[in-house]
Design an enzyme around this catalytic site. Sequence first.
Site, PDB file in Angstrom:
ATOM      1  N   THR A   1       5.791 -15.218  22.394  1.00 15.26           N
ATOM      2  CA  THR A   1       4.530 -15.708  21.684  1.00 15.26           C
ATOM      3  C   THR A   1       4.798 -16.777  20.677  1.00 15.26           C
ATOM      4  OG1 THR A   1       5.075 -13.648  20.081  1.00 15.26           O
ATOM      5  CG2 THR A   1       3.672 -13.217  21.881  1.00 15.26           C
TER       6      THR A   1
ATOM      7  N   HIS B   1       9.133  -5.109  28.800  1.00 11.80           N
ATOM      8  CA  HIS B   1       9.320  -6.319  28.203  1.00 11.80           C
ATOM      9  C   HIS B   1      10.654  -7.142  28.547  1.00 11.80           C
ATOM     10  CE1 HIS B   1       5.820  -6.301  24.886  1.00 11.80           C
ATOM     11  NE2 HIS B   1       6.202  -5.058  24.947  1.00 11.80           N
TER      12      HIS B   1
ATOM     13  N   LYS C   1      13.204 -18.336  17.060  1.00 14.01           N
ATOM     14  CA  LYS C   1      13.468 -16.900  17.682  1.00 14.01           C
ATOM     15  C   LYS C   1      14.597 -16.377  17.469  1.00 14.01           C
ATOM     16  CE  LYS C   1      12.223 -19.439  21.096  1.00 14.01           C
ATOM     17  NZ  LYS C   1      11.296 -18.706  21.738  1.00 14.01           N
ATOM     18  N   ARG C   2      14.689 -15.071  17.840  1.00 16.39           N
ATOM     19  CA  ARG C   2      15.702 -14.373  18.104  1.00 16.39           C
ATOM     20  C   ARG C   2      17.295 -15.023  18.717  1.00 16.39           C
ATOM     21  NH1 ARG C   2      17.325 -10.259  21.999  1.00 16.39           N
ATOM     22  NH2 ARG C   2      15.239 -10.562  22.698  1.00 16.39           N
TER      23      ARG C   2
ATOM     24  N   LYS D   1       1.940 -19.310  19.367  1.00 12.00           N
ATOM     25  CA  LYS D   1       1.658 -19.862  17.815  1.00 12.00           C
ATOM     26  C   LYS D   1       2.015 -21.164  17.758  1.00 12.00           C
ATOM     27  CE  LYS D   1       3.640 -15.165  17.128  1.00 12.00           C
ATOM     28  NZ  LYS D   1       4.708 -14.436  16.916  1.00 12.00           N
TER      29      LYS D   1
ATOM     30  N   LYS E   1      18.224 -17.219  25.241  1.00 10.77           N
ATOM     31  CA  LYS E   1      17.121 -17.980  24.815  1.00 10.77           C
ATOM     32  C   LYS E   1      17.614 -19.467  24.658  1.00 10.77           C
ATOM     33  CE  LYS E   1      14.754 -14.186  22.461  1.00 10.77           C
ATOM     34  NZ  LYS E   1      13.266 -14.498  23.272  1.00 10.77           N
TER      35      LYS E   1
END
Length: 813
Positions: free
Chosen positions: A656, A357, A548-549, A660, A554
């Site tokens: 993901t 991952h 998100k985290r 979504k 990110k």
Amino acid sequence: MKFAAETIGDWQSLDRQIVDHLTGTVGAMPERASTNDLLRAISLVARKHLAERWVNTQRIESQANARRIYYLSMEFLIGRSLGNALQALDLHDRVSEVVAREGRQLGDVLEEEPDAALGNGGLGRLAACFLDSMATLELPAWGYGMRYEFGMFAQSIHDGQQVELPDSWLDNGTPWEFARPEVSYEVHFGGWVERSDDNEAQWRPHDELRAKAFDMVIPGHGTDRVATLRLWKAAAPAHLDLDAFNRGDFARAAEFKNRFESISWVLYPNDSTPAGRELRLRQEYFFVSASMQDIVSRHLSEHGTLANLAEHTAIHLNDTHPAIAVAELIRLLLDVHGMTWDAAWGQCRRVFSYTNHTLMPEALETWPVALVQHLLPRHFEIILHINHDLLEFAGRTAPGDLGLLNRVSIIDEAGERRVRMSHLCIAGSHRVNGVSRLHSDLMRQTIFADFARLFPDRFDNKTNGVTPRRWLAQANPALTRLLDESIGPAWRRDLDRLQGLLALSADAGFRDSFDRAKRQNKERLAAHLARSIGIMVDPSALFDVQVKRIHEYKRQLLNVLHLVTRYHAILAQPDREWVPRCAIFAGKAASAYHMAKLIVQLIHDVARTINEDKRVRGLLKVAFAPNYGVSAAELIMPAADLSEQISTAGTEASGTGNMKLALNGALTIGTEDGANIEIRDAVGADNIFIFGHSASEVAHLREGGYDPRERYQESDALRLTLDEIAHGRFCRGQPDRYRAVVDSLLLYGDHYLLLADYASYLDAHDRVDALRRDPLQWTCMAIANVAAMGPFSSDRTVRQYADDIWSVQPVAR
């Protein structure tokens, strides 16, 4: 509550079942039942019918001599269970009617349920989606994980700073777990290894505790089959040190119990200290050992021999957290069941498969050799044996290439010797996959290039997916009703049917209904933000969402840079035709991740400054929704207009959240990273906002000596933005609070290339604004995104795993 005379099929009437549980189980008078009482009673009704399905499923699979898939994951982020159970049992509307007769709303009841604190981010949510799909596809499937009592943490925000609190989701118990007191296993740590005269190994451990099993039933949809999620709780070998208690040493008596049971308290204990790192490894081995023992025990009870283990068993490693399962299975086969090494290794290599991952070398899990030897001396011997065979094979394949041997070795000999868990996974698995097309290609080209050379047929891609049952049917009832009316309900199990929406996008009535559904979702979220954090947002504004985290790769910080730049531009050009925006953030920063927590604080300080500035006139709002989890995502994602997927190209394995959000009608602004590329290919380049450097361009930029200070000097807007952050414009009383944030960009290399992509990101937002000024075109693009989401169903992903990797088939009724 009133009693009704009708029956539903061959069941008692639903209201009678609920009343029976209110009085007989919950102990509440129906006429005085609280919302929580009602939640428990309805959950127990659903639990009964799920239990019947579980028993029937296990009987069918056992009689069919089925090959099973066992999915090992440290996280299963399943969220709330009641709504999903009612949908799977086809009881949602009927229960809603029963509750409405008593003047209640089912939605209020569902809101009472806490999220199951069994995961944190995308890894755990993917595992939960997969279990949903395995059950729906009628695959014989078990998930194995940990029964965390306090989750990772509940996030609270105090003065803009993240504060971690225990996530006590089990305080009032949960109706969704089935305790299995008859299922428990001893798990050992430490000690030493003895050798007999014939060189057979005997592990003499120092510590012993017990793993107790708790099952949760994961229902399929459109079928009466279920999957099982078995979770392990750590239990001390004795309840307390009675001698210490009797001597009056109460603290030591309690410490004895806590030393063992703390293993299953918290997801991802802070590993910034030696004690935290040791607890983390103990945790991983604990859940793996119990799971391996359980798998072997079940196989023996059904087949009587382990010689055919690989014929009936597929074990999947979701990332490297369960990697020690490779060594544990070999230990069981060798030391407990008397197999030879060659026989045990042959079974092992056919049983295991592994999903990677991450592409970031620093994120690949490793453990100090000294720690592994201390906690798991027998396993370390087995790892050395596996490594010896691996290096011999590599030496035969590439004679004289010592660099190759160093790179593929499971033991990293540079500096402090460490065990590379990803290498152990690859050595012990017959298939290794990435989770998006780009990720899998880069995995073979970069971090695992040597293994791809040694085992070219072992590597594969399986692009992630999400379950439409949770992320559309349950999360977005307004859009779901429209889809059911327009194309029928079969899309829940065949997401490709959403393609039928393309023809409807030309229908003005359908577009209006689509817009109304989005508006309802935005009003719902706006009300939640007003209640929870006191920020009033206009539902007619563009909802720009990044959930998100919190992590530097990110690039929430890049989003903040844009918002500060936009703020300056609004003040400088108040008469420009601005598109009103509300930027919504949510996500947790790891407790020991100082920079991520500083970014959370920066978001709040920027939000306070912008939201309080009357000159902005509501054209820009910023909100941070605390304690992000599944139920929060179910609220935020249906309301999103714009989906921020802005990681540095080549760093996000798949994502993901991007799927979504698009499934719920949000347009994506993102880099060519992870599954964004495949989303672009599916929706069309004209229906997505792509910006920034590609993965190959990122590599070229770094190789060429990227200097972020050049970008700083070239852009007046960027320079103003960074200077104001660095000089305390957005914080009160602590002007240097964010100096480290700016220094990480200008002085320490801007590792994730925020400044390199800044101008392109702003240009993409200008394109977003231009499109938003054309509501008709925006709606058509949003519909096109929903229509193209068929390939991103987790059903498709799981079918591919079952066919290509696990060799597991649905079991006939």
